[in-house]
Motif scaffolding. Sequence first.
Motif, short mmCIF file in Angstrom:
data_model
loop_
_atom_site.label_atom_id
_atom_site.label_comp_id
_atom_site.label_asym_id
_atom_site.label_seq_id
_atom_site.Cartn_x
_atom_site.Cartn_y
_atom_site.Cartn_z
N ARG A 15 -2.52 -2.69 -3.91
CA ARG A 15 -1.95 -2.05 -2.74
C ARG A 15 -1.22 -3.06 -1.86
O ARG A 15 -0.13 -2.79 -1.36
CB ARG A 15 -3.06 -1.37 -1.91
CG ARG A 15 -2.85 0.11 -1.81
CD ARG A 15 -3.85 0.79 -0.92
NE ARG A 15 -5.07 1.04 -1.68
CZ ARG A 15 -6.29 0.75 -1.28
NH1 ARG A 15 -6.49 0.22 -0.10
NH2 ARG A 15 -7.34 1.00 -2.02
N LYS A 16 -1.79 -4.24 -1.68
CA LYS A 16 -1.15 -5.27 -0.86
C LYS A 16 0.11 -5.80 -1.55
O LYS A 16 1.07 -6.18 -0.88
CB LYS A 16 -2.12 -6.42 -0.61
CG LYS A 16 -3.17 -6.10 0.39
CD LYS A 16 -4.05 -7.29 0.66
CE LYS A 16 -5.10 -6.97 1.68
NZ LYS A 16 -5.97 -8.10 1.98
N LYS A 17 0.08 -5.83 -2.88
CA LYS A 17 1.22 -6.33 -3.65
C LYS A 17 2.43 -5.40 -3.48
O LYS A 17 3.57 -5.84 -3.45
CB LYS A 17 0.84 -6.44 -5.12
CG LYS A 17 1.53 -7.53 -5.86
CD LYS A 17 1.03 -7.52 -7.29
CE LYS A 17 0.90 -8.95 -7.76
NZ LYS A 17 0.54 -9.01 -9.18
N TYR A 39 3.28 -3.68 -0.90
CA TYR A 39 3.90 -3.73 0.45
C TYR A 39 4.27 -5.11 0.85
O TYR A 39 4.12 -6.09 0.60
CB TYR A 39 2.96 -3.14 1.49
CG TYR A 39 2.68 -1.69 1.23
CD1 TYR A 39 3.68 -0.75 1.40
CD2 TYR A 39 1.43 -1.25 0.82
CE1 TYR A 39 3.43 0.59 1.18
CE2 TYR A 39 1.16 0.08 0.60
CZ TYR A 39 2.17 0.99 0.79
OH TYR A 39 1.93 2.32 0.57
N GLU A 55 -7.28 -3.00 -4.09
CA GLU A 55 -6.81 -3.52 -2.80
C GLU A 55 -5.70 -4.55 -3.00
O GLU A 55 -4.71 -4.55 -2.28
CB GLU A 55 -7.98 -4.14 -2.03
CG GLU A 55 -7.64 -4.59 -0.64
CD GLU A 55 -7.34 -3.44 0.30
OE1 GLU A 55 -6.57 -3.63 1.24
OE2 GLU A 55 -7.89 -2.34 0.08
N LYS A 56 -5.84 -5.40 -4.01
CA LYS A 56 -4.79 -6.39 -4.32
C LYS A 56 -3.51 -5.70 -4.75
O LYS A 56 -2.41 -6.11 -4.37
CB LYS A 56 -5.26 -7.35 -5.41
CG LYS A 56 -6.24 -8.37 -4.93
CD LYS A 56 -6.64 -9.29 -6.07
CE LYS A 56 -7.71 -10.27 -5.64
NZ LYS A 56 -8.14 -11.14 -6.75
#
Length: 157
Positions: free
Chosen positions: A153-155, A157, A150-151
Motif C-alpha cells: 500500500r505504501k509502495k 502511493y 502495508e508495504k
Amino acid sequence: MSAALLQGASIGPLLDLVLHFDPRILVMAFVGTAIAFGCFSGAAIVAKRREYLYLGGLLSSALSILLWLQFAASIFGHSSTTFTFELYFGLLVFLGYMVFDTQEIIERAHHGDMDYIKHALTLFTDFVAVLVRVLVIMLKNAQEKSEEEEKKRKKRY
C-alpha cells in the motif's frame, strides 16, 4: 481445577492479543487443534496395544532439547530462526504427546487405573500446549501478511 485455572491465566494475554488482532484466528486455531486432537487420539485408540508407548523416551528427549534450546537462547540471545524452530519442533513434540498420552491412558485403564480426572487433565494439558503453538504460528503468519500488505500500500502511493 487449579491447574486448569492457572493454565487459562497463563495463556490469557496471548488470547487477548489474538482477539485484538483478528478474532477469526482464535476460532481457526481452536478448530484446527480440535481436529488434530481427534485425529491423533483416534490413531492412538485404533493402534495396536502399546504400539506408541515406546515414544515416551523419544518425546522426553525432544522436550529436553527444547528446554536446553530455550536456556541457551536466554544466555546467547534469541533469533527468529531459533524461535521458529522451537515453535514448530514444540508443535511436533506435543502432537506426539497427544498420541503417547492417549495410549498410556488406555493402557492404565486396562490395568484398573480409572482416575479420569487425572487423565482428562493430561489430555487438556496436551491440547493447550498444541493450541498455544498453533495460535502463535497463525498470529505470526497473519502479522507478516499484514506487514506485506502495508508495504504494498505504501509502495503504491
